[in-house]
Design a protein around this motif. Structure first.
Motif, PDB file in Angstrom:
ATOM      1  N   HIS A 149      64.274  50.576  30.874  1.00  9.49           N
ATOM      2  CA  HIS A 149      64.350  51.163  32.210  1.00  9.49           C
ATOM      3  C   HIS A 149      64.069  52.662  32.205  1.00  9.49           C
ATOM      4  CE1 HIS A 149      66.212  47.268  32.894  1.00  9.49           C
ATOM      5  NE2 HIS A 149      65.885  47.429  34.153  1.00  9.49           N
ATOM      6  N   GLY A 150      63.477  53.128  31.089  1.00 11.09           N
ATOM      7  CA  GLY A 150      62.940  54.483  31.078  1.00 11.09           C
ATOM      8  C   GLY A 150      63.876  55.594  30.670  1.00 11.09           C
ATOM      9  N   PHE A 151      65.069  55.274  30.145  1.00  9.32           N
ATOM     10  CA  PHE A 151      66.035  56.327  29.836  1.00  9.32           C
ATOM     11  C   PHE A 151      65.848  56.931  28.440  1.00  9.32           C
ATOM     12  CE2 PHE A 151      68.315  54.137  33.289  1.00  9.32           C
ATOM     13  CZ  PHE A 151      68.682  55.223  34.061  1.00  9.32           C
ATOM     14  N   GLU A 152      65.085  56.303  27.577  1.00  4.24           N
ATOM     15  CA  GLU A 152      64.844  56.795  26.221  1.00  4.24           C
ATOM     16  C   GLU A 152      66.146  57.183  25.521  1.00  4.24           C
ATOM     17  OE1 GLU A 152      61.835  59.810  26.098  1.00  4.24           O
ATOM     18  OE2 GLU A 152      60.376  58.618  27.226  1.00  4.24           O
ATOM     19  N   PRO A 153      67.010  56.209  25.237  1.00  2.00           N
ATOM     20  CA  PRO A 153      68.307  56.514  24.619  1.00  2.00           C
ATOM     21  C   PRO A 153      68.172  57.042  23.204  1.00  2.00           C
ATOM     22  CG  PRO A 153      67.910  54.145  24.627  1.00  2.00           C
ATOM     23  CD  PRO A 153      66.819  54.753  25.449  1.00  2.00           C
ATOM     24  N   ARG A 154      69.015  58.007  22.859  1.00  2.00           N
ATOM     25  CA  ARG A 154      69.062  58.576  21.518  1.00  2.00           C
ATOM     26  C   ARG A 154      70.515  58.539  21.049  1.00  2.00           C
ATOM     27  NH1 ARG A 154      64.517  58.040  22.705  1.00  2.00           N
ATOM     28  NH2 ARG A 154      62.799  59.561  22.742  1.00  2.00           N
ATOM     29  N   VAL A 155      70.782  57.764  20.004  1.00  2.00           N
ATOM     30  CA  VAL A 155      72.145  57.667  19.483  1.00  2.00           C
ATOM     31  C   VAL A 155      72.494  58.966  18.762  1.00  2.00           C
ATOM     32  CG1 VAL A 155      73.683  56.411  17.933  1.00  2.00           C
ATOM     33  CG2 VAL A 155      71.971  55.157  19.271  1.00  2.00           C
ATOM     34  N   GLU A 156      73.583  59.565  19.169  1.00  7.98           N
ATOM     35  CA  GLU A 156      74.054  60.813  18.570  1.00  7.98           C
ATOM     36  C   GLU A 156      75.500  60.612  18.152  1.00  7.98           C
ATOM     37  OE1 GLU A 156      73.419  63.869  21.455  1.00  7.98           O
ATOM     38  OE2 GLU A 156      71.223  63.834  21.227  1.00  7.98           O
ATOM     39  N   ALA A 159      78.069  58.855  20.509  1.00  8.32           N
ATOM     40  CA  ALA A 159      77.564  59.001  21.878  1.00  8.32           C
ATOM     41  C   ALA A 159      76.109  58.558  21.954  1.00  8.32           C
ATOM     42  CB  ALA A 159      77.709  60.446  22.329  1.00  8.32           C
ATOM     43  N   VAL A 160      75.618  58.440  23.191  1.00 10.97           N
ATOM     44  CA  VAL A 160      74.213  58.101  23.425  1.00 10.97           C
ATOM     45  C   VAL A 160      73.663  59.079  24.455  1.00 10.97           C
ATOM     46  CG1 VAL A 160      72.558  56.366  24.197  1.00 10.97           C
ATOM     47  CG2 VAL A 160      74.607  55.656  22.949  1.00 10.97           C
ATOM     48  N   ALA A 161      72.671  59.872  24.046  1.00  4.15           N
ATOM     49  CA  ALA A 161      71.999  60.773  24.973  1.00  4.15           C
ATOM     50  C   ALA A 161      70.830  60.033  25.613  1.00  4.15           C
ATOM     51  CB  ALA A 161      71.504  62.009  24.239  1.00  4.15           C
ATOM     52  N   LEU A 162      70.550  60.343  26.860  1.00  2.00           N
ATOM     53  CA  LEU A 162      69.424  59.748  27.572  1.00  2.00           C
ATOM     54  C   LEU A 162      68.357  60.829  27.703  1.00  2.00           C
ATOM     55  CD1 LEU A 162      71.425  57.781  30.304  1.00  2.00           C
ATOM     56  CD2 LEU A 162      70.741  57.052  28.004  1.00  2.00           C
ATOM     57  N   ALA A 163      67.315  60.702  26.879  1.00  4.10           N
ATOM     58  CA  ALA A 163      66.343  61.784  26.742  1.00  4.10           C
ATOM     59  C   ALA A 163      65.383  61.899  27.917  1.00  4.10           C
ATOM     60  CB  ALA A 163      65.548  61.609  25.442  1.00  4.10           C
ATOM     61  N   ASN A 164      65.290  60.869  28.742  1.00  4.67           N
ATOM     62  CA  ASN A 164      64.334  60.893  29.850  1.00  4.67           C
ATOM     63  C   ASN A 164      65.022  60.503  31.142  1.00  4.67           C
ATOM     64  OD1 ASN A 164      61.584  60.987  31.013  1.00  4.67           O
ATOM     65  ND2 ASN A 164      61.885  58.783  31.286  1.00  4.67           N
ATOM     66  N   CYS A 165      64.686  61.192  32.214  1.00  2.65           N
ATOM     67  CA  CYS A 165      65.190  60.838  33.541  1.00  2.65           C
ATOM     68  C   CYS A 165      64.113  60.058  34.280  1.00  2.65           C
ATOM     69  CB  CYS A 165      65.557  62.083  34.339  1.00  2.65           C
ATOM     70  SG  CYS A 165      66.010  61.705  36.067  1.00  2.65           S
ATOM     71  N   GLY A 197      82.718  50.389  24.694  1.00  4.89           N
ATOM     72  CA  GLY A 197      83.426  51.543  24.158  1.00  4.89           C
ATOM     73  C   GLY A 197      82.841  52.854  24.631  1.00  4.89           C
ATOM     74  N   LEU A 198      81.945  52.783  25.624  1.00  5.90           N
ATOM     75  CA  LEU A 198      81.292  53.976  26.149  1.00  5.90           C
ATOM     76  C   LEU A 198      81.555  54.118  27.636  1.00  5.90           C
ATOM     77  CD1 LEU A 198      77.822  53.478  24.414  1.00  5.90           C
ATOM     78  CD2 LEU A 198      79.544  55.180  23.758  1.00  5.90           C
ATOM     79  N   GLU A 199      81.463  55.337  28.109  1.00  6.84           N
ATOM     80  CA  GLU A 199      81.519  55.589  29.541  1.00  6.84           C
ATOM     81  C   GLU A 199      80.438  56.591  29.918  1.00  6.84           C
ATOM     82  OE1 GLU A 199      85.114  57.392  30.918  1.00  6.84           O
ATOM     83  OE2 GLU A 199      85.387  58.574  29.097  1.00  6.84           O
ATOM     84  N   ALA A 200      79.929  56.445  31.129  1.00  4.39           N
ATOM     85  CA  ALA A 200      78.866  57.319  31.609  1.00  4.39           C
ATOM     86  C   ALA A 200      79.471  58.569  32.228  1.00  4.39           C
ATOM     87  CB  ALA A 200      78.014  56.583  32.631  1.00  4.39           C
ATOM     88  N   LYS A 201      78.903  59.711  31.876  1.00  2.74           N
ATOM     89  CA  LYS A 201      79.383  60.984  32.413  1.00  2.74           C
ATOM     90  C   LYS A 201      78.197  61.858  32.780  1.00  2.74           C
ATOM     91  CE  LYS A 201      83.756  61.284  29.843  1.00  2.74           C
ATOM     92  NZ  LYS A 201      84.581  62.139  28.931  1.00  2.74           N
ATOM     93  N   VAL A 211      72.785  62.120  32.954  1.00  2.00           N
ATOM     94  CA  VAL A 211      73.871  61.221  32.536  1.00  2.00           C
ATOM     95  C   VAL A 211      73.855  61.089  31.016  1.00  2.00           C
ATOM     96  CG1 VAL A 211      74.814  58.891  32.709  1.00  2.00           C
ATOM     97  CG2 VAL A 211      73.812  59.983  34.717  1.00  2.00           C
ATOM     98  N   ARG A 212      75.029  61.011  30.461  1.00  2.00           N
ATOM     99  CA  ARG A 212      75.204  60.845  29.016  1.00  2.00           C
ATOM    100  C   ARG A 212      76.300  59.810  28.781  1.00  2.00           C
ATOM    101  NH1 ARG A 212      74.369  63.810  24.253  1.00  2.00           N
ATOM    102  NH2 ARG A 212      76.068  63.685  22.733  1.00  2.00           N
ATOM    103  N   LEU A 213      76.176  59.035  27.722  1.00  2.00           N
ATOM    104  CA  LEU A 213      77.198  58.052  27.377  1.00  2.00           C
ATOM    105  C   LEU A 213      78.083  58.616  26.278  1.00  2.00           C
ATOM    106  CD1 LEU A 213      75.115  54.741  27.384  1.00  2.00           C
ATOM    107  CD2 LEU A 213      76.201  55.927  29.278  1.00  2.00           C
ATOM    108  N   GLU A 214      79.359  58.678  26.569  1.00  9.11           N
ATOM    109  CA  GLU A 214      80.333  59.220  25.619  1.00  9.11           C
ATOM    110  C   GLU A 214      81.357  58.135  25.281  1.00  9.11           C
ATOM    111  OE1 GLU A 214      80.330  62.085  24.243  1.00  9.11           O
ATOM    112  OE2 GLU A 214      79.047  63.397  25.478  1.00  9.11           O
ATOM    113  N   PRO A 215      82.036  58.263  24.124  1.00 16.58           N
ATOM    114  CA  PRO A 215      83.090  57.317  23.805  1.00 16.58           C
ATOM    115  C   PRO A 215      84.155  57.302  24.891  1.00 16.58           C
ATOM    116  CG  PRO A 215      82.524  58.618  21.877  1.00 16.58           C
ATOM    117  CD  PRO A 215      81.805  59.244  23.044  1.00 16.58           C
ATOM    118  N   ALA A 216      84.578  56.119  25.298  1.00 11.61           N
ATOM    119  CA  ALA A 216      85.556  55.990  26.368  1.00 11.61           C
ATOM    120  C   ALA A 216      86.881  56.549  25.913  1.00 11.61           C
ATOM    121  CB  ALA A 216      85.707  54.533  26.776  1.00 11.61           C
ATOM    122  N   GLU A 217      87.538  57.274  26.809  1.00 11.11           N
ATOM    123  CA  GLU A 217      88.844  57.847  26.487  1.00 11.11           C
ATOM    124  C   GLU A 217      89.915  56.759  26.567  1.00 11.11           C
ATOM    125  OE1 GLU A 217      89.483  61.063  29.125  1.00 11.11           O
ATOM    126  OE2 GLU A 217      87.783  62.246  28.365  1.00 11.11           O
TER     127      GLU A 217
END
Length: 217
Positions: A149-156, A159-165, A197-201, A211-217
């Motif tokens: 869906h075009g987000f180009e996820p990068r596992v960090e 966490a997961v960064a979304l390199a493309n909007c 185990g992730l949440e969108a922030k 938007v970035r995916l971070e470990p859920a608190e």
């Protein structure tokens, strides 16, 4: 059509004769046959047939069968194989953009708000969440769904960064609306996917999706 199919279809038009045949068929108001196309382009019939069938295989042309004589019943002969431009829409952008998705979400939200008398912004968020949830239950890897869906996820790390909007131009002009819409869409994806185990922030880095995916608190 997915991105791979879109690219294959466009690649089919790189051949000059095939491109001319497509343009010829698309310009006609009625389906055309192999003989018509061959005569119009002054090429052999078997050459026209080969390229027309290739265009049909790639989804650029649709095949229909009609009796050109108008006769029916015994002795009318076999229907002719004809070609017309297909209803398939092909769009390729690099990097991937999803402005058609944004348009459908926003148009649907306006209709929802007019029908209910509610907030258009809330309707956008609700539609985005529903859309994300609809493709979150596929069972495929989360990063694969995000990439499709075009987000180009990068596992960090965790966490997961979304390199493309996918909605970059819209987000630039209307950041509050579009970034919140994107957040709700990704939240819907996570809800549909299950326990990640992730949440969108909100808070992506410059040049990335908001938007970035971070470990859920």
């Amino acid at each position: 059509m997915d991105r791979k199919a879109n690219l294959q279809a466009l690649a089919a038009l790189d051949e000059p004769t095939r491109r001319r045949l497509y343009q010829y068929v698309a310009a006609q108001s009625v389906p055309v046959g192999r003989d018509d196309a061959a005569t119009a382009l002054a090429i052999p019939r078997n050459t026209a047939a080969f390229h027309l069938d290739k265009l049909a295989t790639e989804g650029l042309l649709a095949v229909v069968y009609e009796r050109r004589t108008g006769r029916t019943g015994p002795g009318a002969g076999r229907p002719a194989k004809l070609y017309r431009r297909s209803d398939t829409e092909i769009e390729v952008s690099l990097p991937t953009r999803q402005y058609d998705v944004a348009g459908r979400l926003l148009a649907g939200a306006v209709e929802d708000a007019e029908a209910s008398g509610g907030s258009p912004r809330q309707a956008v968020e609700r539609r985005a969440h529903q859309y994300g949830k609809s493709f979150g239950a596929s069972g495929r890897p989360l990063t694969q769904i995000l990439d499709e869906h075009g987000f180009e996820p990068r596992v960090e790390g965790a966490a997961v960064a979304l390199a493309n909007c996918p909605f970059r131009a819209l987000a630039k002009d209307h950041p509050a609306l579009v970034c919140t819409m994107t957040l709700r869409l990704v939240e819907g994806l996570l809800d549909g996917y299950g326990d990640t185990g992730l949440e969108a922030k909100l808070g992506g880095s410059p040049g990335h999706c908001c938007v970035r995916l971070e470990p859920a608190e």
